[in-house]
Design a protein around this motif. Structure first.
Motif, PDB file in Angstrom:
ATOM      1  N   MET A   1      -8.791  37.428  -1.367  1.00 40.13           N
ATOM      2  CA  MET A   1      -8.074  37.234  -0.107  1.00 40.13           C
ATOM      3  C   MET A   1      -6.628  36.797  -0.380  1.00 40.13           C
ATOM      4  SD  MET A   1      -8.879  34.365   2.810  1.00 40.13           S
ATOM      5  CE  MET A   1      -8.272  33.037   1.753  1.00 40.13           C
ATOM      6  N   LEU A   2      -6.461  35.835  -1.294  1.00 36.92           N
ATOM      7  CA  LEU A   2      -5.112  35.340  -1.597  1.00 36.92           C
ATOM      8  C   LEU A   2      -4.260  36.412  -2.274  1.00 36.92           C
ATOM      9  CD1 LEU A   2      -5.950  31.691  -2.706  1.00 36.92           C
ATOM     10  CD2 LEU A   2      -4.916  32.447  -0.555  1.00 36.92           C
ATOM     11  N   LYS A   3      -4.923  37.186  -3.113  1.00 45.06           N
ATOM     12  CA  LYS A   3      -4.202  38.257  -3.781  1.00 45.06           C
ATOM     13  C   LYS A   3      -3.729  39.317  -2.768  1.00 45.06           C
ATOM     14  CE  LYS A   3      -4.232  40.286  -8.269  1.00 45.06           C
ATOM     15  NZ  LYS A   3      -4.903  40.934  -9.349  1.00 45.06           N
ATOM     16  N   ALA A   4      -4.598  39.609  -1.821  1.00 47.11           N
ATOM     17  CA  ALA A   4      -4.252  40.572  -0.772  1.00 47.11           C
ATOM     18  C   ALA A   4      -3.072  40.037   0.048  1.00 47.11           C
ATOM     19  CB  ALA A   4      -5.456  40.827   0.132  1.00 47.11           C
ATOM     20  N   TRP A   5      -3.127  38.740   0.340  1.00 47.89           N
ATOM     21  CA  TRP A   5      -2.038  38.130   1.099  1.00 47.89           C
ATOM     22  C   TRP A   5      -0.709  38.278   0.348  1.00 47.89           C
ATOM     23  CZ3 TRP A   5      -0.348  36.740   5.616  1.00 47.89           C
ATOM     24  CH2 TRP A   5       0.761  35.881   5.694  1.00 47.89           C
ATOM     25  N   LYS A   6      -0.739  37.953  -0.941  1.00 44.87           N
ATOM     26  CA  LYS A   6       0.492  38.034  -1.739  1.00 44.87           C
ATOM     27  C   LYS A   6       1.006  39.463  -1.819  1.00 44.87           C
ATOM     28  CE  LYS A   6      -0.153  34.022  -4.690  1.00 44.87           C
ATOM     29  NZ  LYS A   6      -1.182  33.725  -5.719  1.00 44.87           N
ATOM     30  N   ALA A   7       0.083  40.411  -1.819  1.00 41.62           N
ATOM     31  CA  ALA A   7       0.483  41.817  -1.997  1.00 41.62           C
ATOM     32  C   ALA A   7       0.753  42.501  -0.657  1.00 41.62           C
ATOM     33  CB  ALA A   7      -0.604  42.564  -2.755  1.00 41.62           C
ATOM     34  N   ARG A   8       0.765  41.733   0.430  1.00 43.26           N
ATOM     35  CA  ARG A   8       0.829  42.338   1.771  1.00 43.26           C
ATOM     36  C   ARG A   8       1.982  43.318   1.966  1.00 43.26           C
ATOM     37  NH1 ARG A   8       2.458  37.292   1.720  1.00 43.26           N
ATOM     38  NH2 ARG A   8       4.287  36.552   2.873  1.00 43.26           N
ATOM     39  N   ALA A   9       3.088  43.084   1.231  1.00 42.67           N
ATOM     40  CA  ALA A   9       4.239  43.977   1.388  1.00 42.67           C
ATOM     41  C   ALA A   9       3.909  45.398   0.939  1.00 42.67           C
ATOM     42  CB  ALA A   9       5.428  43.444   0.595  1.00 42.67           C
TER      43      ALA A   9
END
Lengths: 195, 63
Positions: A39-47
């Motif tokens: 989830m956190l990785k997805a958040w960081k990669a949201r761009a």
């Protein structure tokens, strides 16, 4: 997609990230660790997420890559945790179906990783063959064949367990119970009118 | 039912039974597979998930 919208959609996917992680890890605590990191990785990669594409498949891809890239981590799938087994039994209103679920979990453990994952994504997670192929990074045909081999293998594993029960002195009470309940269940199942 | 008819229906039966019971078993496995997954999606999401996401959001806004 703005951050707020992304966050809302990502939050809605948490139950699915947890379920997919649970199927990979087999241990609830390790699975939640994995799901949180994904989830956190997805958040960081949201761009890098393209609005309008499938966010579920996108986050599942991240979770899966995380799982396979960090082989040393404790969340690698282990044999079914006895505590999980017990919790499944206790939390379930219907003991025969709880035992069946455990048999299925054990049968899933016997499948090769690639088949298990394809079967879970398609058969349990409700993803399309196309989405699953995207997540696993392979062709749709490959996924179709993995799912069909997995289905066949699961059926055979469960059936060999059932047939192994007859004439076996070391038959455990749980196995016997399962066998009886399953037979009773099949007999009482609604049969089609033309049968 | 005469003897011959009863024999015929008996000889047909095993195949039909086997294929019906195979279908039942496969449907059952499919249902259970979905249950394994749905049992998890139906669990309440631990608070930790949302608080981690909020934290990540806040710290990205500060940057």
């Amino acid at each position: 997609m703005d951050d707020q919208a992304f966050k809302t959609e990502l939050a809605e996917l948490i139950p699915h990230l947890r379920a997919f992680a649970r199927s990979l890890c087999g241990n609830a605590t390790a699975a939640d660790d994995l799901a949180q990191e994904a989830m956190l990785k997805a958040w960081k990669a949201r761009a890098s997420y393209q609005a309008g594409t499938n966010l579920k498949a996108w986050t599942f891809t991240i979770l899966r890559n995380l799982f396979y890239s960090e082989k040393r981590r404790s969340w690698r799938r282990q044999q079914l945790d006895p505590e999980v087994a017990e919790a499944t039994l206790v939390s379930n209103d219907n003991p025969s179906s709880a035992i069946e679920l455990l048999s299925l979990r054990n049968a899933l453990d016997e499948l090769p990783e690639d088949q298990r994952e394809a079967l879970i994504l398609v058969g349990a997670g409700g993803l399309s063959y196309e989405e699953t192929a995207e997540i696993c990074g392979c062709a749709i045909g490959t996924i179709k064949s993995r799912v069909s081999r997995a289905r066949k293998a699961i059926t055979e594993i469960l059936e060999s367990k059932m047939s192994g029960l007859t004439g076996n002195d070391s038959l455990s009470a749980a196995d016997a119970f399962e066998d009886i309940m399953r037979q009773a269940d099949e007999l009482s199942r609604d049969l089609p009118a033309d049968a | 039912m005469n003897y011959k008819a009863s024999q015929m229906s008996q000889s047909k039966k095993p195949d039909a039974d086997a294929s019906r019971s195979k279908k039942i078993r496969q449907k059952r496995i499919g249902d259970q597979l979905r249950r394994l997954y749905d049992d998890v999606t139906n669990e309440p999401v631990p608070d930790e998930f949302l608080s981690l996401l909020e934290q990540a959001d806040k710290s990205s806004k500060q940057k």
